[in-house]
Design a protein around this motif. Sequence first.
Motif, PDB file in Angstrom:
ATOM      1  N   LEU A   1      -1.413   8.889   6.826  1.00  7.21           N
ATOM      2  CA  LEU A   1      -2.467   9.725   6.233  1.00  7.21           C
ATOM      3  C   LEU A   1      -3.750   8.947   5.960  1.00  7.21           C
ATOM      4  O   LEU A   1      -4.823   9.537   5.872  1.00  7.21           O
ATOM      5  N   VAL A   2      -3.632   7.621   5.841  1.00  7.07           N
ATOM      6  CA  VAL A   2      -4.835   6.803   5.642  1.00  7.07           C
ATOM      7  C   VAL A   2      -5.205   6.033   6.911  1.00  7.07           C
ATOM      8  O   VAL A   2      -6.007   5.105   6.884  1.00  7.07           O
ATOM      9  N   GLY A   3      -4.604   6.447   8.045  1.00  8.98           N
ATOM     10  CA  GLY A   3      -5.043   5.949   9.342  1.00  8.98           C
ATOM     11  C   GLY A   3      -4.300   4.775   9.937  1.00  8.98           C
ATOM     12  O   GLY A   3      -4.728   4.227  10.951  1.00  8.98           O
ATOM     13  N   HIS A   4      -3.176   4.374   9.360  1.00  8.47           N
ATOM     14  CA  HIS A   4      -2.442   3.237   9.902  1.00  8.47           C
ATOM     15  C   HIS A   4      -1.456   3.677  10.979  1.00  8.47           C
ATOM     16  O   HIS A   4      -0.980   4.801  10.984  1.00  8.47           O
ATOM     17  N   LYS A   5      -1.142   2.744  11.867  1.00  7.73           N
ATOM     18  CA  LYS A   5      -0.120   2.960  12.898  1.00  7.73           C
ATOM     19  C   LYS A   5       1.200   2.449  12.323  1.00  7.73           C
ATOM     20  O   LYS A   5       1.259   1.339  11.800  1.00  7.73           O
ATOM     21  N   VAL A   6       2.240   3.256  12.409  1.00 10.72           N
ATOM     22  CA  VAL A   6       3.519   2.911  11.785  1.00 10.72           C
ATOM     23  C   VAL A   6       4.623   2.786  12.827  1.00 10.72           C
ATOM     24  O   VAL A   6       4.749   3.620  13.717  1.00 10.72           O
ATOM     25  N   GLU A   7       5.399   1.720  12.694  1.00 10.31           N
ATOM     26  CA  GLU A   7       6.616   1.537  13.470  1.00 10.31           C
ATOM     27  C   GLU A   7       7.767   1.545  12.477  1.00 10.31           C
ATOM     28  O   GLU A   7       7.596   1.161  11.325  1.00 10.31           O
ATOM     29  N   GLU A   8       8.950   1.962  12.911  1.00 12.30           N
ATOM     30  CA  GLU A   8      10.092   2.083  12.010  1.00 12.30           C
ATOM     31  C   GLU A   8      11.279   1.256  12.481  1.00 12.30           C
ATOM     32  O   GLU A   8      11.457   1.055  13.681  1.00 12.30           O
ATOM     33  N   ALA A   9      12.067   0.816  11.495  1.00 10.11           N
ATOM     34  CA  ALA A   9      13.341   0.149  11.768  1.00 10.11           C
ATOM     35  C   ALA A   9      14.337   0.586  10.694  1.00 10.11           C
ATOM     36  O   ALA A   9      13.972   0.692   9.528  1.00 10.11           O
ATOM     37  N   PRO A  10      15.597   0.832  11.080  1.00 14.60           N
ATOM     38  CA  PRO A  10      16.590   1.317  10.115  1.00 14.60           C
ATOM     39  C   PRO A  10      17.249   0.217   9.276  1.00 14.60           C
ATOM     40  O   PRO A  10      18.005   0.518   8.366  1.00 14.60           O
TER      41      PRO A  10
ATOM     42  N   VAL B   1       2.358 -12.434   6.613  1.00 12.19           N
ATOM     43  CA  VAL B   1       2.353 -10.964   6.657  1.00 12.19           C
ATOM     44  C   VAL B   1       2.729 -10.444   5.265  1.00 12.19           C
ATOM     45  O   VAL B   1       3.781 -10.790   4.736  1.00 12.19           O
ATOM     46  N   PRO B   2       1.877  -9.613   4.662  1.00 12.02           N
ATOM     47  CA  PRO B   2       2.215  -9.062   3.351  1.00 12.02           C
ATOM     48  C   PRO B   2       3.436  -8.147   3.425  1.00 12.02           C
ATOM     49  O   PRO B   2       3.619  -7.428   4.410  1.00 12.02           O
ATOM     50  N   VAL B   3       4.259  -8.202   2.360  1.00  9.41           N
ATOM     51  CA  VAL B   3       5.471  -7.394   2.304  1.00  9.41           C
ATOM     52  C   VAL B   3       5.489  -6.604   1.001  1.00  9.41           C
ATOM     53  O   VAL B   3       5.310  -7.164  -0.081  1.00  9.41           O
ATOM     54  N   ILE B   4       5.713  -5.304   1.143  1.00 13.41           N
ATOM     55  CA  ILE B   4       5.913  -4.425  -0.015  1.00 13.41           C
ATOM     56  C   ILE B   4       7.383  -4.051  -0.045  1.00 13.41           C
ATOM     57  O   ILE B   4       7.917  -3.531   0.938  1.00 13.41           O
TER      58      ILE B   4
ATOM     59  N   LEU C   1       1.048   3.617  -3.247  1.00 13.50           N
ATOM     60  CA  LEU C   1       1.584   2.742  -2.214  1.00 13.50           C
ATOM     61  C   LEU C   1       0.513   2.438  -1.164  1.00 13.50           C
ATOM     62  O   LEU C   1       0.318   1.282  -0.773  1.00 13.50           O
ATOM     63  N   ALA C   2      -0.200   3.461  -0.717  1.00 16.76           N
ATOM     64  CA  ALA C   2      -1.259   3.271   0.284  1.00 16.76           C
ATOM     65  C   ALA C   2      -2.389   2.399  -0.269  1.00 16.76           C
ATOM     66  O   ALA C   2      -2.937   1.562   0.453  1.00 16.76           O
ATOM     67  N   GLU C   3      -2.731   2.578  -1.546  1.00 20.84           N
ATOM     68  CA  GLU C   3      -3.765   1.743  -2.171  1.00 20.84           C
ATOM     69  C   GLU C   3      -3.326   0.284  -2.238  1.00 20.84           C
ATOM     70  O   GLU C   3      -4.109  -0.629  -1.962  1.00 20.84           O
TER      71      GLU C   3
END
Length: 119
Positions: free
Chosen positions: A23-32, A77-80, A107-109
């Motif tokens: 929603l704030v324009g980032h490209k997202v990849e996923e891993a389970p 690489v920052p990690v949340i 979270l987005a901020e």
Amino acid sequence: MARILVVDDESSIRFLLRLAFELVGHKVEEAPNGLVAIEAVENGRAPDLVATDFMMPLMNGGELIARLRANPATVDVPVILVSASAEAERKTAADAFFRKPFDPAELAECAARLLESSR
């Protein structure tokens, strides 16, 4: 636009994290899980930020963060960490912690601040 790797064994949480970042324009990849995340990082370009759960099968978030910090390509690489476990925050070297359920806007901020400071 940043590349964000979302790691969680629950598909519904991955979906919510994806929405928060897209929603704030980032490209997202996923891993389970952490193991799939490490394989993705080792076989491609390092993400700009990782958002991960702590309690997952095969490789938990703590192990994932340790592996990212040990790799010269991902050490900065920052990690949340996004977890239902309050103890998880004390067990990892994450840059930020959000307890489930999380506020997508907050979270987005946080991601924006971390991405800005890592450049």
